[in-house]
Each structure stands twice: as C-alpha cells, then as structure tokens.
Design a protein around this motif. Sequence first.
Motif, PDB file in Angstrom:
ATOM      1  N   GLU A  62     -50.483 -33.445  85.255  1.00 20.64           N
ATOM      2  CA  GLU A  62     -49.415 -33.148  84.377  1.00 20.64           C
ATOM      3  C   GLU A  62     -49.091 -31.700  84.417  1.00 20.64           C
ATOM      4  O   GLU A  62     -48.237 -31.157  83.939  1.00 20.64           O
ATOM      5  N   GLY A  63     -49.695 -30.893  85.698  1.00 21.54           N
ATOM      6  CA  GLY A  63     -48.942 -29.772  85.877  1.00 21.54           C
ATOM      7  C   GLY A  63     -49.279 -28.454  85.067  1.00 21.54           C
ATOM      8  O   GLY A  63     -48.449 -27.558  85.069  1.00 21.54           O
ATOM      9  N   TYR A  64     -50.517 -28.515  84.602  1.00 26.55           N
ATOM     10  CA  TYR A  64     -50.823 -27.556  83.610  1.00 26.55           C
ATOM     11  C   TYR A  64     -51.776 -26.574  84.611  1.00 26.55           C
ATOM     12  O   TYR A  64     -52.582 -27.011  85.421  1.00 26.55           O
ATOM     13  N   ASP A  65     -51.592 -25.333  84.366  1.00 23.55           N
ATOM     14  CA  ASP A  65     -52.492 -24.182  85.074  1.00 23.55           C
ATOM     15  C   ASP A  65     -53.847 -23.930  84.357  1.00 23.55           C
ATOM     16  O   ASP A  65     -54.639 -23.855  85.049  1.00 23.55           O
ATOM     17  N   MET A  66     -53.796 -24.282  83.195  1.00 24.03           N
ATOM     18  CA  MET A  66     -54.886 -23.998  82.374  1.00 24.03           C
ATOM     19  C   MET A  66     -54.932 -24.634  81.065  1.00 24.03           C
ATOM     20  O   MET A  66     -53.795 -24.890  80.315  1.00 24.03           O
ATOM     21  N   ALA A  67     -56.162 -24.796  80.503  1.00 23.86           N
ATOM     22  CA  ALA A  67     -56.020 -25.511  78.986  1.00 23.86           C
ATOM     23  C   ALA A  67     -57.297 -24.741  78.380  1.00 23.86           C
ATOM     24  O   ALA A  67     -58.419 -24.312  79.008  1.00 23.86           O
ATOM     25  N   VAL A  68     -57.168 -24.843  76.895  1.00 24.95           N
ATOM     26  CA  VAL A  68     -58.176 -24.269  76.275  1.00 24.95           C
ATOM     27  C   VAL A  68     -58.815 -25.394  75.391  1.00 24.95           C
ATOM     28  O   VAL A  68     -58.100 -26.309  74.789  1.00 24.95           O
ATOM     29  N   ARG A  69     -59.936 -25.642  75.555  1.00 25.34           N
ATOM     30  CA  ARG A  69     -60.676 -27.079  74.849  1.00 25.34           C
ATOM     31  C   ARG A  69     -61.872 -26.504  74.142  1.00 25.34           C
ATOM     32  O   ARG A  69     -62.537 -25.836  74.241  1.00 25.34           O
TER      33      ARG A  69
ATOM     34  N   LEU B 267     -63.267 -29.782  86.726  1.00 29.18           N
ATOM     35  CA  LEU B 267     -62.676 -28.344  86.386  1.00 29.18           C
ATOM     36  C   LEU B 267     -63.664 -27.384  86.248  1.00 29.18           C
ATOM     37  O   LEU B 267     -64.749 -27.560  86.036  1.00 29.18           O
ATOM     38  N   VAL B 268     -63.160 -26.249  86.269  1.00 32.94           N
ATOM     39  CA  VAL B 268     -64.091 -24.994  86.018  1.00 32.94           C
ATOM     40  C   VAL B 268     -63.776 -24.453  84.666  1.00 32.94           C
ATOM     41  O   VAL B 268     -62.624 -24.709  84.255  1.00 32.94           O
ATOM     42  N   SER B 269     -65.113 -24.236  84.081  1.00 32.49           N
ATOM     43  CA  SER B 269     -64.864 -23.728  82.674  1.00 32.49           C
ATOM     44  C   SER B 269     -65.381 -22.360  82.604  1.00 32.49           C
ATOM     45  O   SER B 269     -66.141 -21.907  82.911  1.00 32.49           O
ATOM     46  N   ARG B 270     -64.719 -21.394  81.582  1.00 34.17           N
ATOM     47  CA  ARG B 270     -65.363 -20.512  81.117  1.00 34.17           C
ATOM     48  C   ARG B 270     -65.460 -20.240  79.714  1.00 34.17           C
ATOM     49  O   ARG B 270     -64.415 -20.445  79.071  1.00 34.17           O
TER      50      ARG B 270
ATOM     51  N   ALA C 235     -61.963 -21.877  78.085  1.00 30.74           N
ATOM     52  CA  ALA C 235     -60.915 -22.007  79.283  1.00 30.74           C
ATOM     53  C   ALA C 235     -61.129 -22.911  80.497  1.00 30.74           C
ATOM     54  O   ALA C 235     -62.359 -22.799  80.887  1.00 30.74           O
ATOM     55  N   VAL C 236     -60.352 -23.916  80.699  1.00 27.52           N
ATOM     56  CA  VAL C 236     -60.581 -24.807  81.802  1.00 27.52           C
ATOM     57  C   VAL C 236     -59.614 -24.612  82.828  1.00 27.52           C
ATOM     58  O   VAL C 236     -58.346 -24.781  82.208  1.00 27.52           O
ATOM     59  N   TYR C 237     -59.656 -24.793  84.078  1.00 28.68           N
ATOM     60  CA  TYR C 237     -58.873 -24.868  85.104  1.00 28.68           C
ATOM     61  C   TYR C 237     -59.207 -25.589  86.457  1.00 28.68           C
ATOM     62  O   TYR C 237     -60.359 -25.770  86.338  1.00 28.68           O
ATOM     63  N   PRO C 238     -58.074 -26.150  86.969  1.00 26.14           N
ATOM     64  CA  PRO C 238     -58.453 -26.834  88.116  1.00 26.14           C
ATOM     65  C   PRO C 238     -59.543 -26.091  89.162  1.00 26.14           C
ATOM     66  O   PRO C 238     -59.531 -24.955  89.312  1.00 26.14           O
ATOM     67  N   SER C 239     -60.828 -26.846  89.644  1.00 22.44           N
ATOM     68  CA  SER C 239     -61.508 -26.232  90.445  1.00 22.44           C
ATOM     69  C   SER C 239     -60.893 -26.072  91.783  1.00 22.44           C
ATOM     70  O   SER C 239     -60.424 -26.928  92.790  1.00 22.44           O
ATOM     71  N   ARG C 240     -60.682 -24.661  92.287  1.00 22.40           N
ATOM     72  CA  ARG C 240     -59.989 -24.349  93.442  1.00 22.40           C
ATOM     73  C   ARG C 240     -60.731 -23.390  94.078  1.00 22.40           C
ATOM     74  O   ARG C 240     -61.528 -22.516  93.409  1.00 22.40           O
ATOM     75  N   ARG C 241     -60.715 -22.889  95.388  1.00 24.42           N
ATOM     76  CA  ARG C 241     -61.366 -21.905  96.002  1.00 24.42           C
ATOM     77  C   ARG C 241     -60.829 -20.610  95.330  1.00 24.42           C
ATOM     78  O   ARG C 241     -61.646 -19.430  95.428  1.00 24.42           O
ATOM     79  N   TYR C 242     -59.673 -20.685  95.125  1.00 22.41           N
ATOM     80  CA  TYR C 242     -59.098 -19.279  94.843  1.00 22.41           C
ATOM     81  C   TYR C 242     -58.350 -19.353  93.415  1.00 22.41           C
ATOM     82  O   TYR C 242     -57.747 -20.349  93.098  1.00 22.41           O
ATOM     83  N   LEU C 243     -58.735 -18.532  92.656  1.00 22.58           N
ATOM     84  CA  LEU C 243     -58.111 -18.562  91.115  1.00 22.58           C
ATOM     85  C   LEU C 243     -56.969 -17.582  91.067  1.00 22.58           C
ATOM     86  O   LEU C 243     -57.035 -16.555  91.567  1.00 22.58           O
ATOM     87  N   THR C 244     -55.733 -18.091  90.633  1.00 17.77           N
ATOM     88  CA  THR C 244     -54.567 -17.450  90.614  1.00 17.77           C
ATOM     89  C   THR C 244     -54.765 -16.274  89.835  1.00 17.77           C
ATOM     90  O   THR C 244     -55.441 -16.122  88.724  1.00 17.77           O
ATOM     91  N   ALA C 245     -54.100 -15.337  90.327  1.00 19.39           N
ATOM     92  CA  ALA C 245     -54.204 -14.057  89.357  1.00 19.39           C
ATOM     93  C   ALA C 245     -53.816 -14.192  87.941  1.00 19.39           C
ATOM     94  O   ALA C 245     -54.405 -13.634  87.144  1.00 19.39           O
ATOM     95  N   LYS C 246     -52.528 -15.189  87.649  1.00 21.36           N
ATOM     96  CA  LYS C 246     -52.099 -15.237  86.335  1.00 21.36           C
ATOM     97  C   LYS C 246     -53.128 -15.919  85.462  1.00 21.36           C
ATOM     98  O   LYS C 246     -53.122 -15.508  84.137  1.00 21.36           O
ATOM     99  N   VAL C 247     -53.754 -17.061  86.073  1.00 22.64           N
ATOM    100  CA  VAL C 247     -54.487 -17.441  85.089  1.00 22.64           C
ATOM    101  C   VAL C 247     -56.003 -16.748  84.970  1.00 22.64           C
ATOM    102  O   VAL C 247     -56.501 -16.599  83.952  1.00 22.64           O
ATOM    103  N   ARG C 248     -56.338 -16.241  85.943  1.00 24.90           N
ATOM    104  CA  ARG C 248     -57.508 -15.178  85.831  1.00 24.90           C
ATOM    105  C   ARG C 248     -57.358 -14.102  85.071  1.00 24.90           C
ATOM    106  O   ARG C 248     -58.340 -13.850  83.837  1.00 24.90           O
TER     107      ARG C 248
END
Length: 297
Positions: free
Chosen positions: A137-144, A153-156, A272-285
Amino acid sequence: MDKFDAMRAFVAVVDAGSFVGAADRLQISKAVVSRLVAELEEHLGVRLLHRTTRKLSLTPEGDTFLGRCRSVLFELQEAEDDVSHRSAQARGLLRINVPVSYGLSHLAALWPGFMQKYPEVNLDVTLSDRVVDLVEEGYDMAVRIGKLESSTLVSRPLSETRMVLCASPGYIQKHTIPRVPEDLSHHRILAYSLLSSGDHWIFTSDSDTKGQVSVRIAPVMRTNNGDTCRAAALKDQGIILQPDFLIGEDIESGRLIELMPEWRADELGIFAVYPSRRYLTAKVRLLVEYLYTQLQR
C-alpha cells in the motif's frame, strides 16, 4: 520512455483512482500521465488498467505488476534518500499509517514539530486501525500497538500502554462490582472488535493460586474504535477494556473507575514499524528518532 517515470505514473493513477488525481500528485499534466501509462502498457504488451468513464480498475496483470512497481520505486527512493542523508537534509514524501485514537490523542500534536524541524519532508498521515500492508500500500512507516508477531518488518519500540478494565460510577452503582474475571459474564461488555485476543479477555494475578485466566465475553456492543467504547462507558452503558492512553485522564478524574486492580490485563508495546531493508531511509530514521524522543517525555 523513462521506465521509472512510467512506473511512478502507473502507481499514482492506482493510488489516486484517476488520471486527473495522479496528475495533481505528480504535478504534471493529465495528458503526460496518460501517455506514460500507455507507453508502459505497450512496452509490457499487456493492459494494466480497465478504463471506463466512471471507474478505473486493475487487470490481473496490473495487480501483479503494481506490487513489483512499489517495491522497485521504494528501493530507488531508499537509495536516493541514503545518499541525500550523507549530503543534505532529509526530504520528500513520507507516508505514515497510525491508529486512530492514539493518532489523535498523542501523535497529532507531534507532527508540527517534526515539520518545523525537517521542512523538506512532506507528511502524508493516514489514521486507521486496520493493519495495512506497508509495501503493497506504499507506506514508509506505521505506528502499531500490541504484541507484534514475527514478520519481515523492522520494529522500534516507542512507548508502552497498559490495558485497564473500567466502568463509570453510574454503572457501578446499578450493578454488582466484578471481583474476579469470571464475574464479567454477568455484566454488560463494550468491546473493541480489533483486540488481538478477540472475545477472550486475558487477566493475570500475582497470586500463585490464581495465575492467568481467559474469560470469554458476550458484548452488548462491538466497535472498531476505542473512543466509541469510552463514550458509551461514560454514559453508564457497560464495562470496557481500553489502553491507559485513552482513559487515563478519566480514571484520574473519577469519570471512570478501574475494576479488579489486582488482576492485570496485557501491557502492550507501541512500535514504529517499517519494511525490512538493508538501508533505512533518512526521513524514516529521523521520524522514528523524533517520535521516540517525544513519547519518552
């Protein structure tokens, strides 16, 4: 044909539901959007969209290709953001999905501060209690909120909340106060329908003789919104099990009274959850760090 531009146009048409809406999002003309999608279909040799005067819909091929497009464009944006993080301030569109009640009570007041701190980031915040598919669905991040199941997904962790069993003084005056979880079967229950345990409420006691108890409830009302449960409880309509971020002030003021305090319901994490990727985008971080800092105060 620039394939990336064509893919962006295709995804924008699907997300906007029209070529006009896609043109507005991309800030190009409708004719250019139409041409890019047509060239993409010609290049692939398949039709991606069914077009009528009233509606657009994906073909089976279009539905398959859409997921791949989102993934490719995400990777491209990720690479660009990773480079821009090293050379400039984070920028671009940041799409976020957050729960309704928590989004209103705790997150709404935080967005302006982030926008002021990072003016080149454009926020697109969607409030929904539905668990969205971030990539599809094209989201960069979600709060769950809850106990996260294992996933890609990666979670923080950002914060936590305690589930509280409570009712209004008016309801308590008219009914026998429940002393143990089993007593809830004799009460009017106002249930949050998206609770992970469903119609089973789980309580734990510190007493070795009591342990953990799961009680099946029979709600007089179900709703997918915690504020609706709270509103009905405040009008003396029944017992609710809701997070303390939603009913904490009601407990402090006496508008709601905690029941069976010796029995604990779940403590839930806020992530905070976001797609598991090797690089975390600056704006999401940067957003994750900002939310963590603000929510720990």
